[in-house]
Write a protein that holds these residues in place. Sequence first.
Motif, PDB file in Angstrom:
ATOM      1  N   LYS A 331       1.038  -1.050   0.212  1.00 26.99           N
ATOM      2  CA  LYS A 331       0.023  -0.080   0.105  1.00 26.99           C
ATOM      3  C   LYS A 331       0.867   1.347   0.081  1.00 26.99           C
ATOM      4  CE  LYS A 331      -3.460  -2.199   2.703  1.00 26.99           C
ATOM      5  NZ  LYS A 331      -4.308  -2.517   4.422  1.00 26.99           N
ATOM      6  N   ALA A 332       0.188   2.035  -0.170  1.00 25.95           N
ATOM      7  CA  ALA A 332       0.945   3.376  -0.342  1.00 25.95           C
ATOM      8  C   ALA A 332       1.103   4.009   0.971  1.00 25.95           C
ATOM      9  CB  ALA A 332       0.158   4.289  -1.282  1.00 25.95           C
ATOM     10  N   LEU A 333       2.058   4.508   1.612  1.00 25.26           N
ATOM     11  CA  LEU A 333       1.948   4.992   2.892  1.00 25.26           C
ATOM     12  C   LEU A 333       1.670   6.041   3.112  1.00 25.26           C
ATOM     13  CD1 LEU A 333       3.256   4.487   5.672  1.00 25.26           C
ATOM     14  CD2 LEU A 333       5.767   5.631   4.870  1.00 25.26           C
ATOM     15  N   SER A 334       0.553   6.635   4.102  1.00 17.45           N
ATOM     16  CA  SER A 334      -0.366   7.425   4.608  1.00 17.45           C
ATOM     17  C   SER A 334       1.114   8.841   5.305  1.00 17.45           C
ATOM     18  CB  SER A 334      -1.418   7.128   5.502  1.00 17.45           C
ATOM     19  OG  SER A 334      -1.167   6.471   6.589  1.00 17.45           O
ATOM     20  N   ILE A 335       0.209   9.923   5.960  1.00 20.13           N
ATOM     21  CA  ILE A 335       1.560  10.429   6.354  1.00 20.13           C
ATOM     22  C   ILE A 335       0.800  11.152   7.413  1.00 20.13           C
ATOM     23  CG2 ILE A 335       2.721  13.286   6.134  1.00 20.13           C
ATOM     24  CD1 ILE A 335       2.345  13.151   3.105  1.00 20.13           C
ATOM     25  N   PRO A 336       1.301  10.626   8.403  1.00 17.12           N
ATOM     26  CA  PRO A 336       0.859  10.791  10.281  1.00 17.12           C
ATOM     27  C   PRO A 336       0.984  11.859  10.496  1.00 17.12           C
ATOM     28  CG  PRO A 336       3.065  10.132  10.187  1.00 17.12           C
ATOM     29  CD  PRO A 336       2.782  10.028   8.350  1.00 17.12           C
ATOM     30  N   ASP A 337      -0.077  12.128  11.331  1.00 22.39           N
ATOM     31  CA  ASP A 337      -0.742  13.808  11.446  1.00 22.39           C
ATOM     32  C   ASP A 337       0.204  14.365  12.078  1.00 22.39           C
ATOM     33  OD1 ASP A 337      -3.138  13.728  10.366  1.00 22.39           O
ATOM     34  OD2 ASP A 337      -4.669  13.051  12.599  1.00 22.39           O
ATOM     35  N   TRP A 338       0.690  13.938  13.125  1.00 22.28           N
ATOM     36  CA  TRP A 338       2.198  14.868  13.905  1.00 22.28           C
ATOM     37  C   TRP A 338       3.668  14.735  12.969  1.00 22.28           C
ATOM     38  CZ3 TRP A 338       6.476  11.013  13.693  1.00 22.28           C
ATOM     39  CH2 TRP A 338       6.032  10.486  13.737  1.00 22.28           C
ATOM     40  N   TYR A 339       3.467  14.264  11.832  1.00 18.15           N
ATOM     41  CA  TYR A 339       4.582  14.288  11.495  1.00 18.15           C
ATOM     42  C   TYR A 339       4.879  15.815  10.136  1.00 18.15           C
ATOM     43  CZ  TYR A 339       9.104  13.224   7.558  1.00 18.15           C
ATOM     44  OH  TYR A 339       9.537  13.146   6.698  1.00 18.15           O
ATOM     45  N   GLN A 340       6.477  15.929  10.920  1.00 24.74           N
ATOM     46  CA  GLN A 340       7.279  17.277  10.387  1.00 24.74           C
ATOM     47  C   GLN A 340       7.017  17.950   9.270  1.00 24.74           C
ATOM     48  OE1 GLN A 340       9.558  18.966  13.455  1.00 24.74           O
ATOM     49  NE2 GLN A 340       8.558  18.096  14.735  1.00 24.74           N
ATOM     50  N   MET A 341       6.620  18.116   8.398  1.00 26.81           N
ATOM     51  CA  MET A 341       6.907  17.899   6.429  1.00 26.81           C
ATOM     52  C   MET A 341       7.830  19.470   6.286  1.00 26.81           C
ATOM     53  SD  MET A 341       5.428  15.533   4.757  1.00 26.81           S
ATOM     54  CE  MET A 341       5.298  16.533   2.720  1.00 26.81           C
ATOM     55  N   PRO A 342       8.586  19.904   5.067  1.00 25.81           N
ATOM     56  CA  PRO A 342       9.433  19.890   5.141  1.00 25.81           C
ATOM     57  C   PRO A 342       8.929  21.780   4.290  1.00 25.81           C
ATOM     58  CG  PRO A 342       9.093  18.802   2.910  1.00 25.81           C
ATOM     59  CD  PRO A 342       8.417  18.515   4.081  1.00 25.81           C
ATOM     60  N   VAL A 343       9.416  22.186   4.608  1.00 28.53           N
ATOM     61  CA  VAL A 343       8.785  23.591   4.293  1.00 28.53           C
ATOM     62  C   VAL A 343      10.096  25.080   3.968  1.00 28.53           C
ATOM     63  CG1 VAL A 343       7.314  25.868   5.091  1.00 28.53           C
ATOM     64  CG2 VAL A 343       6.698  23.447   6.283  1.00 28.53           C
ATOM     65  N   ASN A 348      15.321  27.348   5.161  1.00 27.80           N
ATOM     66  CA  ASN A 348      16.032  29.804   4.242  1.00 27.80           C
ATOM     67  C   ASN A 348      16.120  29.936   5.923  1.00 27.80           C
ATOM     68  OD1 ASN A 348      16.285  28.066   1.957  1.00 27.80           O
ATOM     69  ND2 ASN A 348      14.454  28.746   0.607  1.00 27.80           N
ATOM     70  N   ILE A 349      15.406  29.819   6.850  1.00 23.79           N
ATOM     71  CA  ILE A 349      15.984  30.955   7.956  1.00 23.79           C
ATOM     72  C   ILE A 349      16.732  30.008   9.072  1.00 23.79           C
ATOM     73  CG2 ILE A 349      13.523  32.386   7.086  1.00 23.79           C
ATOM     74  CD1 ILE A 349      12.607  31.148  10.119  1.00 23.79           C
ATOM     75  N   LEU A 350      16.734  29.202   9.399  1.00 27.28           N
ATOM     76  CA  LEU A 350      17.490  28.166  10.002  1.00 27.28           C
ATOM     77  C   LEU A 350      19.453  28.675   9.638  1.00 27.28           C
ATOM     78  CD1 LEU A 350      15.841  24.643  10.673  1.00 27.28           C
ATOM     79  CD2 LEU A 350      15.997  26.671  12.010  1.00 27.28           C
ATOM     80  N   PRO A 351      20.248  28.964  10.755  1.00 31.89           N
ATOM     81  CA  PRO A 351      21.374  28.932  10.726  1.00 31.89           C
ATOM     82  C   PRO A 351      22.223  27.813  10.037  1.00 31.89           C
ATOM     83  CG  PRO A 351      21.177  28.542  13.166  1.00 31.89           C
ATOM     84  CD  PRO A 351      19.787  28.424  11.908  1.00 31.89           C
ATOM     85  N   PHE A 352      23.520  27.979   9.562  1.00 34.18           N
ATOM     86  CA  PHE A 352      24.030  27.153   8.879  1.00 34.18           C
ATOM     87  C   PHE A 352      25.870  28.016   8.777  1.00 34.18           C
ATOM     88  CE2 PHE A 352      22.127  28.923   5.437  1.00 34.18           C
ATOM     89  CZ  PHE A 352      23.444  29.440   4.784  1.00 34.18           C
ATOM     90  N   LYS A 353      27.057  26.428   8.895  1.00 32.34           N
ATOM     91  CA  LYS A 353      28.117  27.200   8.645  1.00 32.34           C
ATOM     92  C   LYS A 353      28.686  26.773   7.868  1.00 32.34           C
ATOM     93  CE  LYS A 353      29.320  24.508  12.880  1.00 32.34           C
ATOM     94  NZ  LYS A 353      29.492  24.277  14.571  1.00 32.34           N
ATOM     95  N   ALA A 354      30.402  27.300   7.475  1.00 32.57           N
ATOM     96  CA  ALA A 354      30.969  26.317   7.019  1.00 32.57           C
ATOM     97  C   ALA A 354      32.495  26.006   7.000  1.00 32.57           C
ATOM     98  CB  ALA A 354      31.338  27.813   5.717  1.00 32.57           C
TER      99      ALA A 354
END
Length: 356
Positions: A331-343, A348-354
């Motif tokens: 079957k196709a896997l359903s997305i649970p309500d609590w899952y944090q989908m990518p936005v 793009n506002i989270l910090p990152f470093k080199a």
Amino acid sequence: MIERIELETGEHLPPSVNQKILEGSFSTKLTIRCDGTRVRVEGNPSRWQRMDNLFGLQTLDECVAIFNNVLARYNLPPFTKNTHIQYRQSPNGKTAQLVGNGAEITAIDWTINHQVGKGKEQSFIRGLSSMQIGRARKPKLYPDGNTCNWGEASTWLMTKLYNKAAELIKHLKKDQRKKDIISDDRLKYIQSLIEYCQEKGVVREEHSLRQIMIKRHNLQFYGRVTETDFQPYLKDIETAMNAIQISHDEHQSIAHQLLTVGAVKTLRQANTTMSYFSLWQHGSDLREILSESQFYQHKARLKNIGIDIGQKFDVSRMCPTLKRSEVIEVKALSIPDWYQMPVVAKSNILPFKAYA
């Protein structure tokens, strides 16, 4: 750019391209390369700044938006869509090549999640590993039974099936070793995700299209291709599933079956009866080996699990250790309500470093 000089002669050598490796939240990484005229970004945009990527980005535009945000932080030009494509002049005897005025895709991975049922992941993977797919691409089943690859070292296309829960558990163990720098909330979220994958029996299907294949089918021009243009090249596993029926079998030793139904009181008694069962299974007449009372004692025990040693063993009529067999329904896997989908905006506002 890194300038290189021959130490003995002082001669300037061709420069090498410098690269910058970026680390974002949750140990995610991207690599940027720039030689002054061309920019290249490598990495998984669906995983960037996220704890997992069980469900990832859905469109090419979303992926490019992630990359462009990173490029803007280093004052590098963004990836743009191709609006014009033409043939460029090639050396004599060489095939003419198409070139565009925008970004090119050099590699891309497509994934699909299948729900096969709790505890049936390895049976499903093992069943499909019995088949070649595509143009005679041979399977490679890993010893742990949780992964199977087709075309692993191919420069054209690599297809993979793997047990998603097993992969998440492997990453969770790494995270737990860094518990001093990883929050408890993150560990709990990943643990919940593992339990969800185990309960549903999630098997991940992954297609990695390499540069040679992408160019061969003119799929490299961002803006001139859509997600549907890639679909015809992602059908190999689906075709194999339609051609094979896979069952999930559960086996249990004779001794443990005897204990389970209460035919014996101790494991020693169970093993004794199982040893006589093995002799019967290999053609021995137990009436000639055992006394009459012993024969009927072991016969009574084994009849509790549907085995009659008073008859000759017929392998075509029974599998003594088979407890249950059922066809696997995918079957196709359903997305649970609590899952944090990518936005994209959130990533793009989270910090990152080199760090290189």
